[in-house]
Design an enzyme around this catalytic site. Structure first.
Site, PDB file in Angstrom:
ATOM      1  N   GLY B  89       0.871  -1.181   0.000  1.00 25.21           N
ATOM      2  CA  GLY B  89       0.000   0.000   0.000  1.00 25.21           C
ATOM      3  C   GLY B  89       0.897   1.217   0.000  1.00 25.21           C
ATOM      4  N   SER B 121       5.838  -5.425  -1.113  1.00 23.11           N
ATOM      5  CA  SER B 121       5.804  -4.023  -1.528  1.00 23.11           C
ATOM      6  C   SER B 121       6.141  -3.079  -0.360  1.00 23.11           C
ATOM      7  CB  SER B 121       4.451  -3.731  -2.173  1.00 23.11           C
ATOM      8  OG  SER B 121       4.455  -2.504  -2.821  1.00 23.11           O
ATOM      9  N   ALA B 122       5.212  -2.263   0.121  1.00 20.83           N
ATOM     10  CA  ALA B 122       5.507  -1.368   1.246  1.00 20.83           C
ATOM     11  C   ALA B 122       5.999  -2.157   2.466  1.00 20.83           C
ATOM     12  CB  ALA B 122       4.264  -0.562   1.621  1.00 20.83           C
ATOM     13  N   HIS B 158       8.791  -3.187  -6.815  1.00 19.34           N
ATOM     14  CA  HIS B 158       8.209  -2.850  -8.134  1.00 19.34           C
ATOM     15  C   HIS B 158       9.266  -2.182  -9.014  1.00 19.34           C
ATOM     16  CE1 HIS B 158       4.091  -3.602  -6.652  1.00 19.34           C
ATOM     17  NE2 HIS B 158       4.402  -2.899  -5.581  1.00 19.34           N
ATOM     18  N   GLU B 193       8.980  -7.106 -10.038  1.00 20.80           N
ATOM     19  CA  GLU B 193       7.752  -7.853  -9.721  1.00 20.80           C
ATOM     20  C   GLU B 193       7.939  -9.310 -10.137  1.00 20.80           C
ATOM     21  OE1 GLU B 193       4.573  -5.753 -11.643  1.00 20.80           O
ATOM     22  OE2 GLU B 193       4.640  -4.109 -10.191  1.00 20.80           O
TER      23      GLU B 193
END
Lengths: 231, 231
Positions: B89, B121-122, B158, B193
């Site tokens: 997020g 991700s985050a 990413h 990714e």
């Protein structure tokens, strides 16, 4: 208040400030010299080096450029010049340096008193309420995200439309701005490369050939053509 | 220390966590349940809603998921579970909420004591030294950019290669990371990714089909194939 806020300093295939030259001539009409703020340091470039680039850019319209870091007493000397130009680079580095040098308040006061302010990219981003809609990496930690508040909105420079063919799962610019609005009430102006805002008092005008994308909390995004912008 | 740090939770055209299922089964082998950290709030989604997505994702491998915000005493209750998963997020929202809730120190202590930690991700970004190499917008202001420091480097999830056909003048990811290195000494792992890191003690292994791009201060970027990563 008199502002010229550009998305970028350079268009693809052009030289520095080329697409803005006519506008600059008119915006800085009565200026013999302006003060350049080199603190965003694109590519890590040092202040002198960056000021030299701005100096060469403004030579075409016969305006002298001096770096704010080259003034011995900016609070006094700023008014000897006809305007301020804050260049692009990293928004976090720019804002942190403005705070650390104390030049944040000096510039803010001068612009609220009527000194013309031009920004490009990061220099445009800091003209808004906060740097919360920047695209840049947080490579340094500023004491706040609050920006100059010259305009009652935030600006996303280098605005990019989603690529419909992309398989990348990172958020699009539009998704990022939607997330911004979960935490912040102010509108965000997505300013495409080649667009700029001219602000005179309370009137905001979008210039350049392209439309801008306006994001308001709780409303669908809107495409606004060049002309007056009601925000 | 036992870590699984993924670039993304989802590949294009796949369902949530699909490409990681075999790895998850093995990573959380002895766990009946794990604790989910929903604080990054993708798309502004609330904590319960996001935890529900994680719960459904882990159903396939028969692991229960409980949100850290649903525990009355996380400092005590964390150890009743077999691991932690921090979802993706917005990295600024995640880090700010970890600090504001006091869960930052609770999680950090548990992981340094050996509790398996997975991020995507985050959630991967905060496993590094700082959030300084995130791609996210600074939509909230955390009290610091310092992250968990589980690994002695930063991670750019990413990771995207420059598009050679682009006429866009905004910085490429690689340029942004080069600017990061003007102000920060630590290496940055550009994780594409479909890639993830498995960390066991001091050993770091790149998994998935793709190479990773490693950025070290003052050195040219390097492509490293899957396998042990020396940083």
């Amino acid at each position: 208040m008199r502002l010229l806020l550009a998305s970028t300093s350079r268009l693809y295939g052009q030289v520095y400030l080329e697409y803005l030259m006519d506008e600059l001539r008119e915006f800085f009409l009565s200026a013999d010299s302006i003060v350049f703020v080199p603190y965003a340091r694109p590519g890590g470039m040092d202040w002198d080096e960056y000021t030299e680039i701005a100096r060469r850019g403004f030579k075409a319209i016969k305006i002298e450029v001096v770096g704010i870091h080259q003034l011995s007493n900016p609070a006094q000397q700023l008014k000897e010049h006809g305007g301020i130009f804050t260049g692009g680079g990293n928004t976090f580095v720019l804002l942190k340096t403005l705070y650390d040098t104390g030049h944040f308040d000096i510039i803010k006061t001068a612009v609220f008193k009527g000194m013309p302010y031009m920004g490009s990219s990061a220099g445009t981003n800091v003209a808004g309420l906060s740097i919360g809609a920047t695209n840049d990496m947080p490579i340094v930690y500023p004491i706040a995200f609050e920006a100059f508040r010259f305009v009652p909105f935030n600006i996303n420079p280098h605005y990019m439309d989603p690529d419909p063919t992309s398989t990348h799962m990172g958020e699009t610019r539009e998704q990022r701005i939607a997330e911004f609005h979960y935490f912040n009430p102010q509108p965000v102006v997505g300013l495409r490369e080649g667009s700029w805002l001219r602000i005179q008092g309370d009137s905001v005008e979008l210039r350049g050939a392209l439309s801008a994308r306006i994001f308001r909390r709780g409303l669908p995004a809107e495409e606004i053509p060049p002309g007056p912008l009601l925000l």
